[in-house]
Design an enzyme around this catalytic site. Sequence first.
Site, PDB file in Angstrom:
ATOM      1  N   PHE A 151       0.878  -1.178   0.109  1.00 35.27           N
ATOM      2  CA  PHE A 151      -0.175   0.080   0.051  1.00 35.27           C
ATOM      3  C   PHE A 151       0.972   1.341  -0.108  1.00 35.27           C
ATOM      4  O   PHE A 151       0.586   2.053   0.701  1.00 35.27           O
ATOM      5  CB  PHE A 151      -0.696   0.001   1.214  1.00 35.27           C
ATOM      6  CG  PHE A 151      -1.760  -1.375   1.296  1.00 35.27           C
ATOM      7  CD1 PHE A 151      -2.802  -1.253   0.332  1.00 35.27           C
ATOM      8  CD2 PHE A 151      -1.578  -2.321   1.832  1.00 35.27           C
ATOM      9  CE1 PHE A 151      -3.835  -2.404   0.523  1.00 35.27           C
ATOM     10  CE2 PHE A 151      -2.382  -3.496   2.083  1.00 35.27           C
ATOM     11  CZ  PHE A 151      -3.327  -3.330   1.222  1.00 35.27           C
ATOM     12  N   LEU A 249     -10.246  13.583   0.724  1.00 32.30           N
ATOM     13  CA  LEU A 249     -11.190  14.075   0.594  1.00 32.30           C
ATOM     14  C   LEU A 249     -10.989  15.580  -0.212  1.00 32.30           C
ATOM     15  O   LEU A 249     -11.875  16.627   0.094  1.00 32.30           O
ATOM     16  CB  LEU A 249     -12.276  14.303   1.923  1.00 32.30           C
ATOM     17  CG  LEU A 249     -13.207  13.152   2.381  1.00 32.30           C
ATOM     18  CD1 LEU A 249     -13.806  13.638   3.478  1.00 32.30           C
ATOM     19  CD2 LEU A 249     -14.095  12.692   1.109  1.00 32.30           C
ATOM     20  N   GLY A 252     -10.240  18.498  -6.634  1.00 35.14           N
ATOM     21  CA  GLY A 252      -8.853  18.630  -7.291  1.00 35.14           C
ATOM     22  C   GLY A 252      -9.120  18.427  -8.694  1.00 35.14           C
ATOM     23  O   GLY A 252     -10.179  18.188  -9.267  1.00 35.14           O
ATOM     24  N   GLY A 256      -4.565  10.817 -10.571  1.00 34.85           N
ATOM     25  CA  GLY A 256      -3.748  10.036 -11.722  1.00 34.85           C
ATOM     26  C   GLY A 256      -2.593   9.131 -11.017  1.00 34.85           C
ATOM     27  O   GLY A 256      -3.147   8.583  -9.745  1.00 34.85           O
ATOM     28  N   CYS A 259      -1.601   3.670 -10.258  1.00 35.14           N
ATOM     29  CA  CYS A 259      -2.182   2.633  -9.430  1.00 35.14           C
ATOM     30  C   CYS A 259      -3.807   2.981  -9.553  1.00 35.14           C
ATOM     31  O   CYS A 259      -4.381   2.026 -10.142  1.00 35.14           O
ATOM     32  CB  CYS A 259      -1.700   2.917  -7.823  1.00 35.14           C
ATOM     33  SG  CYS A 259      -0.130   1.972  -7.598  1.00 35.14           S
TER      34      CYS A 259
HETATM   35  C1  UDX Z   1      -1.918   4.963  -4.489  1.00 34.33           C
HETATM   36  C2  UDX Z   1      -2.210   4.393  -2.999  1.00 34.33           C
HETATM   37  O1  UDX Z   1      -2.614   5.483  -2.176  1.00 34.33           O
HETATM   38  C3  UDX Z   1      -1.302   3.406  -2.422  1.00 34.33           C
HETATM   39  O2  UDX Z   1      -1.702   2.801  -1.181  1.00 34.33           O
HETATM   40  C4  UDX Z   1      -0.990   2.286  -3.427  1.00 34.33           C
HETATM   41  O3  UDX Z   1      -0.230   1.415  -3.056  1.00 34.33           O
HETATM   42  C5  UDX Z   1      -0.799   2.898  -4.875  1.00 34.33           C
HETATM   43  O4  UDX Z   1      -1.715   3.892  -5.297  1.00 34.33           O
HETATM   44  P1  UDX Z   1      -0.158   6.811  -5.120  1.00 34.33           P
HETATM   45  O5  UDX Z   1      -0.832   6.635  -6.578  1.00 34.33           O
HETATM   46  O6  UDX Z   1       1.142   7.080  -5.013  1.00 34.33           O
HETATM   47  O7  UDX Z   1      -0.744   5.594  -4.310  1.00 34.33           O
HETATM   48  O8  UDX Z   1      -0.624   8.294  -4.842  1.00 34.33           O
HETATM   49  P2  UDX Z   1      -1.898   8.889  -3.713  1.00 34.33           P
HETATM   50  O9  UDX Z   1      -1.219   9.676  -2.697  1.00 34.33           O
HETATM   51  O10 UDX Z   1      -2.863   7.750  -3.209  1.00 34.33           O
HETATM   52  O11 UDX Z   1      -2.663  10.008  -4.747  1.00 34.33           O
HETATM   53  C6  UDX Z   1      -3.231   9.382  -5.888  1.00 34.33           C
HETATM   54  C7  UDX Z   1      -3.889  10.523  -6.398  1.00 34.33           C
HETATM   55  O12 UDX Z   1      -5.058  10.991  -6.056  1.00 34.33           O
HETATM   56  C8  UDX Z   1      -2.908  11.628  -7.004  1.00 34.33           C
HETATM   57  O13 UDX Z   1      -3.266  12.090  -8.292  1.00 34.33           O
HETATM   58  C9  UDX Z   1      -3.417  12.631  -5.953  1.00 34.33           C
HETATM   59  O14 UDX Z   1      -3.411  13.923  -6.389  1.00 34.33           O
HETATM   60  C10 UDX Z   1      -5.011  12.312  -6.134  1.00 34.33           C
HETATM   61  N1  UDX Z   1      -5.777  12.614  -4.824  1.00 34.33           N
HETATM   62  C11 UDX Z   1      -5.498  12.397  -3.652  1.00 34.33           C
HETATM   63  C12 UDX Z   1      -6.517  13.757  -4.687  1.00 34.33           C
HETATM   64  O15 UDX Z   1      -7.185  14.221  -5.736  1.00 34.33           O
HETATM   65  N2  UDX Z   1      -7.399  13.765  -3.763  1.00 34.33           N
HETATM   66  C13 UDX Z   1      -7.206  13.387  -2.436  1.00 34.33           C
HETATM   67  O16 UDX Z   1      -7.965  13.697  -1.440  1.00 34.33           O
HETATM   68  C14 UDX Z   1      -6.059  12.495  -2.239  1.00 34.33           C
END
Ligand code: UDX
Length: 428
Positions: A151, A249, A252, A256, A259
């Site tokens: 994770f 929450l 944005g 992206g 994952c």
């Molecule tokens: C994610 C999972 O969190 C992680 O547990 C898994 O193993 C791999 O995928 P990651 O892709 O590195 O990790 O990024 P994360 O920090 O989860 O953010 C993913 C996307 O969601 C980003 O584009 C981020 O900007 C967006 N995001 C996140 C939002 O738009 N709003 C939020 O509140 C949180």
Amino acid sequence: MKKTCIIGSGYVGLVSGACFAELGNKVILIDNDAKKIKALKNNQVPIYEPGLDKLLKKNKSRISFSTNINEGILNSDIIFICVGTPPREDGSADLSSVERVATEIARNMNGYKLIVDKSTVPVETGEWVKTTIERNMAKKTPFDVASNPEFLREGTAIHDFLNPDRVVIGVSSKEAERILTELYKPLKAPIVVTDIKSAELIKHASNSFLAMKISFINSVANVCEKVGADVTKVAEGMGMDKRIGKTFLNAGPGFGGFCFPKDLEAFYWISKKLGYNFGILQEVKKVNEDQKKLIAKKIEDALWIIKDKTIAFLGLAFKPNTDDMRMAPSIDIINILHKKGAIIKAYDPESMGKAKTDMPFVKYCKNPLEVCKDADCVVLMTEWEEFKNLDFKKIRSIVKQPILIDTRNYYNPQTMKQLGYIYKGVGR
Ligand code: UDX
């Protein structure tokens, strides 16, 4: 000390290998990319992840690198499969690397091995790995298969590995449970022990749920905009309910990275294959696609005519502290604007090298001031720390038009309005 082998020295493999070594284990990191292994042997880390180079260096005595998969199999008791499972055109996961590795393991086993899948895979992959090994075994050797999903978030992967909310272990034997529980014991984290299929589902369900939270709040943001409410306040009020939770929450430009989009698609696909239409997942994806179009429209609405206008992007990566451009919302948004004739400038602290491949037409700048100079519109795309305290008074004096589109609700709207900006956030 356990003898572990990590097959696949990509993002997950490297971080896991460095962290297992940090916990005192011996680690052999394998990859079939000879260039990558050569670089790693020379202390060059092929990905940007804060702290990874230091951790690999610190534990150098316990880590070795090789392109020879047999060497890894022969010299270890626990084998982690960390190879890529990229999406195929229909959205399903391409498991050919997992199959290839399972076949290699089967042919080279020299005693009991615990084969653990860490790659993100659809439910029932563990069973296929077991069957593949049984079919290809050179001579009958005892083994176990387990699922141990990761994770890790890019940018905080080492912290996430060493301080997990939980460790998930999917096993089908007491021996496998014992070995993996011991391996993770030093982390002092709660361990969820399940059957293999449930562990596989925990990964897909967790990532899809988080993606759903983001699409949900982005939908709420769109309603907020219609009535003049503030989504950051709505999220705060929702998040204080412990059943909902505060994180994920932030409205944005949409999620992206490699994952969420990939796992969402793969989870939908495997459910469909199993005879269940997991419709929510399709809607989560649609909201995410629409969100990028809405941001492009917001920019267009603020500028009226897009053609020949200069639009400056602060940030390109899908989130801060990574150079990863895969599925970054900036790509779709910039392409929409570019097609309409806008001149695009951009600055990102880490991801410009990678961005150039996808978007060669962008004028890449050396710093925030250079990118903002003569811009008709400034777009905050990625909430890098470096952009938090920019001198917006100075920027106001060098832009052509003081239009600021804050896709992350990163700045205070009042402050920006006082500085003379036409400020537009998301859902407020
Ligand atoms: C994610 C999972 O969190 C992680 O547990 C898994 O193993 C791999 O995928 P990651 O892709 O590195 O990790 O990024 P994360 O920090 O989860 O953010 C993913 C996307 O969601 C980003 O584009 C981020 O900007 C967006 N995001 C996140 C939002 O738009 N709003 C939020 O509140 C949180």
